[in-house]
Design a protein around this motif. Structure first.
Motif, mmCIF file in Angstrom:
data_model
loop_
_atom_site.group_PDB
_atom_site.id
_atom_site.type_symbol
_atom_site.label_atom_id
_atom_site.label_comp_id
_atom_site.label_asym_id
_atom_site.label_seq_id
_atom_site.Cartn_x
_atom_site.Cartn_y
_atom_site.Cartn_z
ATOM 1 N N ILE A 306 -26.129 -8.867 6.955
ATOM 2 C CA ILE A 306 -27.255 -8.049 6.349
ATOM 3 C C ILE A 306 -26.455 -6.596 5.787
ATOM 4 N N GLU A 307 -27.258 -5.967 4.771
ATOM 5 C CA GLU A 307 -27.114 -4.724 4.278
ATOM 6 C C GLU A 307 -28.301 -3.973 4.157
ATOM 7 N N VAL A 308 -28.326 -2.792 5.134
ATOM 8 C CA VAL A 308 -29.423 -2.103 5.033
ATOM 9 C C VAL A 308 -29.216 -1.037 3.722
ATOM 10 N N LEU A 309 -30.878 -1.069 3.193
ATOM 11 C CA LEU A 309 -30.737 -0.289 1.772
ATOM 12 C C LEU A 309 -31.847 1.014 2.072
ATOM 13 N N GLU A 310 -32.972 0.758 2.870
ATOM 14 C CA GLU A 310 -33.747 2.041 3.298
ATOM 15 C C GLU A 310 -34.203 1.757 4.480
ATOM 16 N N PRO A 311 -34.570 3.019 5.255
ATOM 17 C CA PRO A 311 -34.399 4.229 4.542
ATOM 18 C C PRO A 311 -33.021 4.690 4.772
ATOM 19 N N THR A 312 -32.843 5.933 4.006
ATOM 20 C CA THR A 312 -31.356 6.379 3.997
ATOM 21 C C THR A 312 -30.885 6.744 5.136
ATOM 22 N N SER A 313 -31.635 7.666 5.903
ATOM 23 C CA SER A 313 -31.099 7.747 7.281
ATOM 24 C C SER A 313 -30.983 6.752 8.160
ATOM 25 N N MET A 314 -31.347 5.442 8.164
ATOM 26 C CA MET A 314 -30.826 4.375 8.731
ATOM 27 C C MET A 314 -29.473 3.995 8.379
ATOM 28 N N ARG A 315 -29.492 3.898 6.872
ATOM 29 C CA ARG A 315 -28.328 3.385 6.442
ATOM 30 C C ARG A 315 -27.152 4.222 6.886
ATOM 31 N N GLU A 316 -27.294 5.571 6.891
ATOM 32 C CA GLU A 316 -26.400 6.635 7.116
ATOM 33 C C GLU A 316 -26.075 6.412 8.706
ATOM 34 N N ARG A 317 -27.032 6.364 9.687
ATOM 35 C CA ARG A 317 -26.693 6.093 11.085
ATOM 36 C C ARG A 317 -25.725 5.012 11.346
ATOM 37 N N ILE A 318 -26.202 3.762 10.557
ATOM 38 C CA ILE A 318 -25.226 2.479 10.644
ATOM 39 C C ILE A 318 -23.670 3.086 10.086
ATOM 40 N N MET A 319 -23.778 3.683 8.708
ATOM 41 C CA MET A 319 -22.247 4.030 8.531
ATOM 42 C C MET A 319 -21.606 4.814 9.373
ATOM 43 N N SER A 320 -22.221 5.695 10.145
ATOM 44 C CA SER A 320 -21.673 6.621 11.090
ATOM 45 C C SER A 320 -21.178 5.886 12.410
ATOM 46 N N ALA A 321 -21.871 4.884 12.767
ATOM 47 C CA ALA A 321 -21.773 4.072 13.982
ATOM 48 C C ALA A 321 -20.405 3.186 13.554
ATOM 49 N N ILE A 322 -20.324 2.652 12.516
ATOM 50 C CA ILE A 322 -19.310 1.854 11.788
ATOM 51 C C ILE A 322 -18.087 2.724 11.698
ATOM 52 N N LYS A 323 -18.126 3.749 11.552
ATOM 53 C CA LYS A 323 -16.929 4.592 11.357
ATOM 54 C C LYS A 323 -16.425 4.904 12.785
ATOM 55 N N GLU A 324 -17.510 5.217 13.622
ATOM 56 C CA GLU A 324 -17.025 5.326 15.071
ATOM 57 C C GLU A 324 -16.214 4.265 15.669
ATOM 58 N N LEU A 325 -16.981 2.971 15.401
ATOM 59 C CA LEU A 325 -16.304 1.647 15.988
ATOM 60 C C LEU A 325 -14.733 1.474 15.234
ATOM 61 N N ASN A 326 -14.589 1.899 14.170
ATOM 62 C CA ASN A 326 -13.391 1.671 13.395
ATOM 63 C C ASN A 326 -12.234 2.701 13.840
ATOM 64 N N ASP A 327 -12.753 3.916 14.298
ATOM 65 C CA ASP A 327 -11.772 4.918 14.834
ATOM 66 C C ASP A 327 -11.281 4.320 16.291
ATOM 67 N N LYS A 328 -12.016 3.683 17.051
ATOM 68 C CA LYS A 328 -11.627 3.350 18.227
ATOM 69 C C LYS A 328 -10.803 2.180 18.157
ATOM 70 N N TYR A 329 -10.762 1.246 17.258
ATOM 71 C CA TYR A 329 -10.069 -0.228 17.175
ATOM 72 C C TYR A 329 -9.039 0.156 16.229
ATOM 73 N N VAL A 330 -9.050 1.018 15.238
ATOM 74 C CA VAL A 330 -7.744 1.031 14.156
ATOM 75 C C VAL A 330 -6.590 1.481 14.850
ATOM 76 N N THR A 331 -5.415 0.636 14.375
ATOM 77 C CA THR A 331 -4.371 0.643 14.832
ATOM 78 C C THR A 331 -3.502 1.935 14.238
ATOM 79 N N HIS A 332 -3.071 2.940 14.945
ATOM 80 C CA HIS A 332 -2.430 4.117 14.645
ATOM 81 C C HIS A 332 -1.023 3.903 14.488
#
Length: 332
Positions: A306-332
């Motif tokens: 899925i892709e959340v379109l509205e509301p913007t606040s929910m979309r931004e919250r999901i983007m922030s969570a994805i970034k946090e997950l990415n930072d945990k698992y990305v190989t440095h």
């Protein structure tokens, strides 16, 4: 005792597919109940059971006696059952797959449900087992349900200790003082049993896991009327559809794009309330009223589809969570 034992025999050994002659009933009475009775006694008691409307049925056949006279004979006796085997199996599965009922109570309840049928059913479900390691051990569960049921029917408040599991895998109080709430409804969802209620300080509904409740007491104080809350009433189908994981809090209007192949899952979770509009052969647009916290967890679970379109606040919250997950698992 003859009539009671005959009824017991019919319950234990008969159904439409397994019928008993009077001779077979006489044999079982002798072998299992140590009673010597004649055919006339058995017939008289069977006819009494018919008169008492115990759901007894039989087949009537015509035979000729020594004089060539036609005589009606009652045979192939059986008892009609309140539940058929598939219904009992469904009830047993509901108990078995519950994540709330402790292991010992689960086994006792299944044994009681088996008792609604006969020996032939028991043989078919001997393979049924459950998984002790995933069963909670709150032995107060059924008592809690009884107290809540009484409090809801009498319109009274309840107090209890609300617990959570610690690292020792045991329940511990979440806070020192007791919770005092206004109970309205008990519901089962996702294999769990929940209490829908209100905490006096707020004008919204809350949900508590019943298997996490201990030390419950019904109070003399009358509960707050549901009409005093923001909801005004409990629309159970709507409430359950909006509170996917039974989180408390406000509901929001969400719009998201989804793959058509998960429409089944969307309806499983949200019911038939969402507006679903086909976009093309692969995607659709979905609009739904849902609890904000619950939808966030659902969106993370189905994020690849899925892709959340509205509301913007929910979309931004999901983007922030994805970034946090990415930072945990990305190989440095």
């Amino acid at each position: 005792m003859v009539i009671i034992n005959i009824l017991d025999i019919l319950k234990k050994y008969s159904d439409m597919d397994h019928r008993l002659t009077q001779a077979q009933i006489i044999e079982i009475l002798k072998k299992e109940y140590y009673m010597d009775v004649d055919r006339r006694t058995v017939k008289r008691n069977l006819m009494n059971l018919l008169d008492f409307d115990f759901g007894i049925d039989y087949t009537e056949i015509i035979k000729k006696n020594e004089k060539g006279e036609e005589i009606p004979i009652c045979t192939d006796w059986y008892i009609t059952r309140e539940f058929d085997d598939s219904e009992i199996r469904l009830l047993i599965d509901s108990v078995l797959f519950s994540k709330t009922i402790p292991q010992k109570q689960c086994k006792k309840l299944i044994d009681k449900l088996k008792g609604l049928s006969n020996i032939y059913f028991e043989k078919k479900v001997n393979h049924i087992c459950s998984l002790p390691e995933i069963r909670p051990e709150n032995k107060e569960l059924f008592y809690t349900i009884d107290v809540l049921d009484e409090a809801i029917s009498k319109g009274k408040k309840v107090s209890f200790i609300y617990n959570s599991y610690g690292t020792d895998k045991k329940l511990h109080p979440k806070r020192e003082r007791e919770y005092v709430i206004n109970p309205y409804q008990m519901v089962a969802t996702n294999g769990r049993y929940y209490l829908i209620c209100n905490y006096d300080k707020y004008d919204t509904l809350s949900n508590y896991r019943i298997d996490r409740i201990t030390g419950i007491k019904m109070m003399n104080e009358k509960r707050k009327s549901i009409k005093e809350l923001k909801e005004g009433e409990i629309n159970l189908p709507k409430h359950m559809a909006e509170h996917l994981y039974m989180f408390a809090g406000e509901s929001i209007r969400v719009k998201f794009k989804a793959k058509n192949y998960i429409i089944d899952q969307i309806i499983d979770w949200f019911g038939f309330g969402p507006k679903i509009t086909k976009q093309d052969e692969d995607t659709c647009m979905v609009e739904v009223e849902v609890n904000e916290e619950a939808f966030f967890h659902w969106a993370m679970q189905y994020g690849l589809h899925i892709e959340v379109l509205e509301p913007t606040s929910m979309r931004e919250r999901i983007m922030s969570a994805i970034k946090e997950l990415n930072d945990k698992y990305v190989t440095h």
